[in-house]
Motif scaffolding. Structure first.
Motif: not given
Length: 280
Positions: A1-3, A145-153, A265-280
């Motif tokens: 939680m702290g990280k 793992i993702s939430m405790t990783t800095l966005n510094l790089a 000046k807006t944003s949208k997600i395609n109705e059927n976006p390509n999904v990339i499954e990810f795991s560390y």
């Protein structure tokens, strides 16, 4: 939680390419529901996590505030005094840019599923028919793992590869934050998101939960909240390719998920976006 809290606080500056942070304040709300024995264990661990990640980011913590609160809260404030070449204004995206995301989405799904399972809530009675406890734990660990990783790089590479605009992805979800960023652009552009990297297995579970009358996280609609998510960065095509390649070489994650096009000046997600499954 702290990280997680520390990473989340710092991301606001990293999203503007600020790599050297001068100071942090630590804000802690201690739940009045904790017993004295619980406080002696929980609070030092939360503070240790926050301090450890601040040290990794080479940021000093000087000050803050602690209060008694109905529930646990950990957060902070990060500040830096910068020259003009040390930060990147988030308003220079142009048509033809590519949109890069540096972390997968699905942290809210991961945390909620784990909480449902641990507490054996009514929601778990639906979800347990759709996902195994082992898969819940794996997804929760991946999200942690993702939430405790800095966005510094990613912040450093924004300078090297000439980023035009960026934001971090947190409570408004990827669609909310991309819309906010699009509205801030000087040029009349839209953000079209065609690909979503998602923690492995969660896309199918979210669809099945809705079919079974369970909670609709709206994960692929982009409105599921994220905590300490990645940076959403707009770069020229060649720069985007190089950014993604270098992030991965450094052990990080990054994907090209969309295009900047002429628009309103807006944003949208395609109705059927390509999904990339990810795991560390």
């Amino acid at each position: 939680m702290g990280k997680i809290a520390c990473a989340n606080v710092l991301s606001d500056l990293y999203a503007m390419g600020v790599c050297d942070v001068d100071n942090m304040l630590l804000l802690l709300g201690v739940s009045r529901d904790l017993s004295n024995d619980q406080r002696k264990v929980v609070i030092p661990m939360i503070l240790e996590g926050f301090r450890d990640l601040a040290a990794e980011a080479k940021v000093s913590i000087n000050g803050g505030q602690t209060v008694v609160n109905p529930w646990m809260i950990i957060g902070g404030v990060a500040t830096s005094v910068c020259a003009k070449d040390e930060f990147i204004m988030p308003n220079k995206a142009v048509a033809g840019d590519k949109i890069v995301l540096t972390k997968p989405i699905g942290t809210q799904v991961a945390v909620n599923l784990h909480q449902w399972m641990t507490l054996e809530t009514p929601s778990w009675n639906i979800a347990k028919e759709l996902i195994t406890p082992e898969a819940v734990v794996k997804g929760y660990n991946d999200a942690t793992i993702s939430m405790t990783t800095l966005n510094l790089a990613a912040a450093r590479l924004m300078h090297k590869h000439h980023a035009h605009a960026a934001t971090d992805v947190t409570g408004f979800g990827i669609l909310g934050h991309s819309r906010n960023l699009a509205e801030f652009q000087e040029a009349d552009v839209d953000f079209n998101i065609h690909t979503l990297p998602v923690f492995s297995g969660f896309n199918a579970v979210c669809k099945q939960l809705v079919e079974k009358g369970g909670r609709n996280f709206r994960l692929l609609e982009g409105t599921s909240s994220e905590t300490s998510g990645g940076l959403l960065v707009c770069l020229g095509k060649e720069d985007a390719d190089n950014f993604v390649e270098e992030m991965r070489k450094e052990g990080g994650t990054a994907w090209i998920i969309g295009d900047v096009v002429a628009g309103s000046k807006t944003s949208k997600i395609n109705e059927n976006p390509n999904v990339i499954e990810f795991s560390y």
